[in-house]
Design a protein around this motif. Structure first.
Motif, PDB file in Angstrom:
ATOM      1  N   GLU A 396       0.653  -1.063  -0.201  1.00  0.00           N
ATOM      2  CA  GLU A 396       0.176   0.219  -0.135  1.00  0.00           C
ATOM      3  C   GLU A 396       1.170   1.416   0.008  1.00  0.00           C
ATOM      4  N   VAL A 397       2.046   0.973   0.609  1.00  0.00           N
ATOM      5  CA  VAL A 397       3.182   2.583   0.832  1.00  0.00           C
ATOM      6  C   VAL A 397       3.731   2.474  -0.722  1.00  0.00           C
ATOM      7  N   LEU A 398       4.263   1.859  -1.440  1.00  0.00           N
ATOM      8  CA  LEU A 398       4.100   1.745  -2.803  1.00  0.00           C
ATOM      9  C   LEU A 398       3.556   2.306  -3.586  1.00  0.00           C
ATOM     10  N   LEU A 399       2.178   1.818  -3.318  1.00  0.00           N
ATOM     11  CA  LEU A 399       0.577   2.496  -4.651  1.00  0.00           C
ATOM     12  C   LEU A 399       0.510   3.796  -3.771  1.00  0.00           C
ATOM     13  N   THR A 400       0.781   4.032  -3.104  1.00  0.00           N
ATOM     14  CA  THR A 400       0.136   5.600  -2.385  1.00  0.00           C
ATOM     15  C   THR A 400       1.391   6.673  -2.863  1.00  0.00           C
ATOM     16  N   ALA A 401       2.665   6.181  -2.869  1.00  0.00           N
ATOM     17  CA  ALA A 401       3.839   7.079  -3.211  1.00  0.00           C
ATOM     18  C   ALA A 401       3.147   6.685  -4.494  1.00  0.00           C
ATOM     19  N   ALA A 402       3.214   6.164  -5.480  1.00  0.00           N
ATOM     20  CA  ALA A 402       2.914   5.834  -6.637  1.00  0.00           C
ATOM     21  C   ALA A 402       1.693   6.907  -7.443  1.00  0.00           C
ATOM     22  N   SER A 409       3.322  15.605 -10.473  1.00  0.00           N
ATOM     23  CA  SER A 409       4.102  15.668 -11.560  1.00  0.00           C
ATOM     24  C   SER A 409       3.731  14.817 -12.175  1.00  0.00           C
ATOM     25  N   GLY A 410       2.757  13.616 -12.287  1.00  0.00           N
ATOM     26  CA  GLY A 410       2.398  12.702 -13.660  1.00  0.00           C
ATOM     27  C   GLY A 410       3.726  11.551 -13.727  1.00  0.00           C
ATOM     28  N   PRO A 411       3.478  11.009 -15.099  1.00  0.00           N
ATOM     29  CA  PRO A 411       4.664   9.645 -14.822  1.00  0.00           C
ATOM     30  C   PRO A 411       6.169  10.568 -14.509  1.00  0.00           C
ATOM     31  N   SER A 412       6.849   9.069 -14.691  1.00  0.00           N
ATOM     32  CA  SER A 412       7.720   9.082 -14.349  1.00  0.00           C
ATOM     33  C   SER A 412       8.805   7.745 -13.710  1.00  0.00           C
ATOM     34  N   ASP A 413       9.799   7.981 -13.464  1.00  0.00           N
ATOM     35  CA  ASP A 413      10.712   6.781 -12.967  1.00  0.00           C
ATOM     36  C   ASP A 413      10.357   6.135 -12.302  1.00  0.00           C
ATOM     37  N   GLU A 414      10.390   6.840 -11.215  1.00  0.00           N
ATOM     38  CA  GLU A 414       9.902   6.245  -9.456  1.00  0.00           C
ATOM     39  C   GLU A 414       8.202   6.106  -9.872  1.00  0.00           C
ATOM     40  N   VAL A 415       7.649   6.823 -10.333  1.00  0.00           N
ATOM     41  CA  VAL A 415       6.296   6.074 -10.558  1.00  0.00           C
ATOM     42  C   VAL A 415       6.132   4.585 -11.116  1.00  0.00           C
ATOM     43  N   TYR A 416       6.995   4.218 -12.253  1.00  0.00           N
ATOM     44  CA  TYR A 416       7.067   3.707 -13.103  1.00  0.00           C
ATOM     45  C   TYR A 416       7.915   2.169 -11.915  1.00  0.00           C
ATOM     46  N   ASP A 417       8.997   2.602 -11.581  1.00  0.00           N
ATOM     47  CA  ASP A 417       9.555   1.139 -10.557  1.00  0.00           C
ATOM     48  C   ASP A 417       8.897   1.229  -9.268  1.00  0.00           C
ATOM     49  N   LEU A 442      -2.181   6.606 -16.586  1.00  0.00           N
ATOM     50  CA  LEU A 442      -1.408   5.826 -15.492  1.00  0.00           C
ATOM     51  C   LEU A 442      -2.292   5.650 -14.193  1.00  0.00           C
ATOM     52  N   ARG A 443      -2.828   7.201 -14.323  1.00  0.00           N
ATOM     53  CA  ARG A 443      -3.912   7.010 -13.528  1.00  0.00           C
ATOM     54  C   ARG A 443      -4.888   5.798 -12.893  1.00  0.00           C
ATOM     55  N   GLU A 444      -5.368   5.048 -14.754  1.00  0.00           N
ATOM     56  CA  GLU A 444      -6.522   4.408 -14.808  1.00  0.00           C
ATOM     57  C   GLU A 444      -5.190   3.562 -14.040  1.00  0.00           C
ATOM     58  N   LEU A 445      -4.300   3.040 -14.431  1.00  0.00           N
ATOM     59  CA  LEU A 445      -3.882   1.547 -14.033  1.00  0.00           C
ATOM     60  C   LEU A 445      -3.309   1.706 -12.972  1.00  0.00           C
ATOM     61  N   ILE A 446      -2.992   3.224 -12.218  1.00  0.00           N
ATOM     62  CA  ILE A 446      -2.551   2.698 -10.841  1.00  0.00           C
ATOM     63  C   ILE A 446      -3.610   2.285 -10.057  1.00  0.00           C
ATOM     64  N   ARG A 447      -4.736   2.999 -10.691  1.00  0.00           N
ATOM     65  CA  ARG A 447      -6.360   2.374  -9.784  1.00  0.00           C
ATOM     66  C   ARG A 447      -6.610   0.934  -9.965  1.00  0.00           C
ATOM     67  N   ARG A 448      -6.309   0.393 -10.720  1.00  0.00           N
ATOM     68  CA  ARG A 448      -6.383  -0.859 -11.260  1.00  0.00           C
ATOM     69  C   ARG A 448      -5.299  -1.540 -10.678  1.00  0.00           C
ATOM     70  N   GLU A 449      -4.141  -1.100 -10.270  1.00  0.00           N
ATOM     71  CA  GLU A 449      -3.388  -2.250  -9.800  1.00  0.00           C
ATOM     72  C   GLU A 449      -3.729  -2.541  -8.207  1.00  0.00           C
ATOM     73  N   ARG A 450      -4.371  -0.782  -7.765  1.00  0.00           N
ATOM     74  CA  ARG A 450      -4.494  -0.608  -6.078  1.00  0.00           C
ATOM     75  C   ARG A 450      -5.645  -1.656  -6.037  1.00  0.00           C
ATOM     76  N   ALA A 451      -6.408  -1.659  -6.925  1.00  0.00           N
ATOM     77  CA  ALA A 451      -7.852  -3.067  -7.137  1.00  0.00           C
ATOM     78  C   ALA A 451      -7.312  -4.277  -6.954  1.00  0.00           C
ATOM     79  N   VAL A 452      -6.395  -4.566  -7.512  1.00  0.00           N
ATOM     80  CA  VAL A 452      -6.408  -6.172  -7.191  1.00  0.00           C
ATOM     81  C   VAL A 452      -5.282  -6.743  -6.861  1.00  0.00           C
ATOM     82  N   GLU A 453      -4.202  -5.495  -6.162  1.00  0.00           N
ATOM     83  CA  GLU A 453      -3.012  -5.822  -5.318  1.00  0.00           C
ATOM     84  C   GLU A 453      -3.830  -6.132  -3.903  1.00  0.00           C
TER      85      GLU A 453
END
Length: 547
Positions: A396-402, A409-417, A442-453
C-alpha cells in the motif's frame, strides 16, 4: 513471536480485571468517566495495552479483524448476502439510521485512550523513552479511531472525559476540524514512537506514518501522502514478501511487508469470521464473497486488460490472468484443498450441488469465494482461528507513493519503478512505458493495480468514494449503480487446465445472472449516524439524505 502475542492478551486480561468498568462498553456521550486509580509504570503499561482492546467480544478493540474482511462487501468487488450482518445495505445503497448498517460510530476505545493520556504524565518512568513510546501508541490508536469515524460520517464530536452526562452531549465538529485533529495527533505520535514495535501487534512509527499517509491520500493532500510514504521506506524495516500468498497464512504473520495487523490467538481470542467466508459445502456461510467485477479487473498475463488482450476468451474468463487472481479468489474449475471447485452446475454426479449459487442460503451467490486467509488449516477450525487480518502493508505504501507522485507531476521513472516492484513480485510484466505516457492513462493503471493488489483487504470502498471520473463524479456513482451479476456455465472435469475448466454461457438469461440491484446516491458518500447515538445525544445532527 507467538509468545509476544500471548503476552499482549495476558496484559489485556490483567487490565480488564484491574481497571475496567461498564463505562468502557457503553455508547459514547451517555456515561461518566471511570474512577480508575493507577500509579506505577506497570499500571500504565497494562492500561496502554488495554487501549488496544479486551480479551472478550464485548469489549471493542482498536480495530476489528472481521470488519476488515467484510468491508469490501460495501464496494463493487464484494458482496454480503445477509442483511442482518449489516454490510449488505451499505453495498446496495439501502442504508438508513435505524436499519441493519455496520456502525463505525463508537467512542469506547477513544475514552480509554483519553483516560490514559490524562493520567500518564503523572506516572514517573525510569526510561523516559518507554513512556513517550506508550503515549505515542495510545495517541495513534485514538487518532485512528477518529480517522475511521470522520471518513465514514463526515465529522463527529471530539470528546473529553466529562464530569456528568449532560456535559457529554456535545455537537459534531466539522469533517475538516476532525481531520486537523487527527493529523496533529499523528504528527505528535510520529515523534514519540520507536521505529521498531515492542512486539507483534503493537504500534510503532511506521504505522502512525502509514495512517497519516492514508489520511493525506484520502483527502487529496498528495504531497503529504508522498512524504509519509517515502518516510516509511526510509525506515528500512519493510519490504515486499517474496510470496504474495504467504501474507495470508500463519507462516507469513511476521512478514516484513506487514506494518500492522489485528492480533488473534488460539484459545485466548479467536477470529470467528473466516467461517463466514467459506462456501456451503465446506461448512461456511458465504457471507463475504468477491464478485465477477474483481475478476474482470485483473490484467491478462501479457499485461493488457481483457478489453485489449487477444488472450482473453469470455467463455473462459479465468484463464491467462494475473497470478494474483488465483491467489486471491477461489473460482469454478480451480483445484483447492484436494478437490475441483464447482459452483456452476446445479448437480454433480447426479446429486444436488451444495455450492450451486441458488441451492442454499449459504452458497456463494457470486459463484466465487475469497482465497486470502482461507488457504490455511487452522487449529480450531474455520470458526475459530488465529488468523490476523492485515490493516496495512508495504505494498500500500508503494502504491500510495506512485499515486501521489503521478497526481503531483505525472509519469516518472519513480512511479513506474514502484508499480513494477509490486507487479513483478507476482510475475507480472513491467509497466509498458510507451502505453502509459500521460497522467490520465497512468492514473487508470494505478487505480486498477491498487484494486487487484489490495482486493479483500477493506480499502476499496474508500477508494471509489475518493476517486473521481473526468466529470468530477465519485467512481462509486458508476460502479455501484446497476445490477450485480454472476457468471453462469458448467465445469468440465476432463479439462486438465484448471483455469479453462469453467465454460461460461455468455448468452445466459439476465434472470439467471442477477444477484441484486445496487444503487448509490450522492448522499451515500457518508453513512447515516446510528439513530441510537442521536437518541443518546440530541446535539448530534443526522447526515443529509437520511432524515
Amino acid at each position: 513471536m507467538k509468545s509476544h502475542t500471548k503476552y499482549l492478551f495476558l496484559g489485556l486480561i490483567a487490565w480488564m480485571t484491574s481497571s475496567c468498568s461498564d463505562f468502557l462498553d457503553t455508547a459514547p456521550l451517555n456515561a461518566l468517566s471511570p474512577a480508575t486509580t493507577w500509579k506505577t509504570e506497570d499500571d500504565a503499561r497494562k492500561f496502554a495495552i488495554g487501549c488496544y482492546g479486551g480479551n472478550n467480544y464485548d469489549t471493542p478493540d482498536w480495530e476489528d479483524g472481521g470488519n476488515i474482511l467484510y468491508l469490501d462487501c460495501t464496494s463493487d468487488l464484494g458482496y454480503n448476502n445477509f442483511e442482518w450482518e449489516n454490510y449488505k445495505s451499505i453495498g446496495n445503497g439501502t442504508m438508513n439510521p435505524s436499519g441493519s448498517v455496520a456502525s463505525f460510530y463508537s467512542f469506547a476505545v477513544i475514552r480509554r485512550c483519553n483516560t490514559f493520556l490524562e493520567r500518564i504524565n503523572d506516572i514517573p518512568f525510569a526510561n523516559e523513552q518507554e513512556k513517550k513510546d506508550l503515549i505515542g501508541q495510545v495517541r495513534t490508536i485514538r487518532a485512528y479511531r477518529y480517522f475511521i469515524m470522520n471518513w465514514w460520517y463526515g465529522g463527529v464530536p471530539i470528546i473529553d472525559n466529562y464530569n456528568n452526562a449532560e456535559d457529554a452531549r456535545v455537537a459534531r465538529k466539522s469533517e475538516e476540524e476532525v481531520k486537523t485533529f487527527v493529523n496533529t495527533e499523528l504528527d505528535a505520535a510520529i515523534g514519540e514512537l520507536n521505529d521498531v514495535p515492542a512486539e507483534r501487534g503493537r504500534i510503532a512509527k511506521g504505522f502512525a506514518m502509514g495512517i497519516r499517509m492514508r489520511s493525506a491520500l484520502y483527502y487529496g493532500d498528495y504531497a503529504k501522502a508522498k512524504e509519509m510514504a517515502d518516510g516509511i521506506a526510509r525506515l528500512g524495516l519493510y519490504s515486499l514478501e517474496p510470496d504474495y500468498s504467504n501474507l495470508y497464512k500463519i507462516a507469513g504473520q511476521d512478514s516484513k511487508e506487514i506494518i500492522m495487523a489485528v492480533q488473534y490467538i488460539n484459545s485466548t481470542k479467536d477470529l470467528y469470521t473466516l467461517g463466514q467466508m467459506y462456501n456451503n459445502a465446506d461448512g461456511g456461510w458465504s457471507s463475504i464473497v468477491p464478485t465477477q467485477n474483481l475478476i474482470d479487473m485483473y490484467e491478462m498475463t501479457d499485461g493488457l486488460t481483457k478489453e485489449e488482450s487477444s488472450l482473453y476468451d469470455p467463455a473462459h474468463p479465468f484463464a491467462n490472468r494475473d497470478p494474483r487472481m488465483e491467489m486471491t479468489v477461489m473460482y469454478p474449475g480451480m483445484e483447492w484443498n484436494g478437490k475441483i471447485i464447482n459452483t456452476l452446475d446445479k448437480t454433480v454426479d447426479g446429486k444436488d450441488n451444495a455450492n450451486f449459487p441458488t441451492s442454499a442460503d449459504n452458497a456463494s451467490k457470486t459463484a466465487l469465494s475469497w482465497r486470502k486467509y482461507l488457504d490455511e488449516q487452522y487449529a480450531n477450525g474455520i470458526w475459530g482461528s488465529n488468523c490476523c487480518p492485515i490493516v496495512m502493508r508495504y505494498a500500500e505504501v508503494l502504491l500510495t507513493a506512485a499515486e501521489a507522485s503521478n497526481e503531483i507531476s505525472g509519469p516518472s521513472d519513480e512511479v513506474y519503478d514502484k508499480l513494477d516492484e509490486v507487479r513483478q513480485r507476482v510475475g507480472m510484466p513491467k509497466v509498458d512505458r510507451t502505453r502509459y505516457t500521460t497522467k490520465e492513462t497512468l492514473r487508470e493503471l494505478i487505480r486498477r493495480e491498487r484494486a487487484v493488489e489490495l482486493a479483500g483487504e477493506g480499502l476499496r470502498r474508500a477508494d471509489i468514494l475518493r476517486w473521481k471520473d473526468d466529470s468530477g463524479k465519485m467512481l462509486a456513482e458508476t460502479v455501484l449503480n446497476g445490477v450485480l451479476e454472476r457468471v453462469v456455465g458448467t465445469v468440465d472435469y476432463s479439462e486438465s487446465i484448471p483455469s479453462r475448466r469453467a465454460t461460461i454461457n455468455v448468452n445466459a438469461a439476465a434472470s439467471d445472472k442477477k444477484i441484486e440491484d445496487r444503487k448509490f446516491a450522492t448522499h451515500n458518500r457518508y453513512n447515516p449516524i446510528p439513530q441510537g447515538a442521536i437518541d443518546n445525544n440530541p446535539a448530534l445532527e443526522q447526515n443529509q439524505g437520511y432524515n
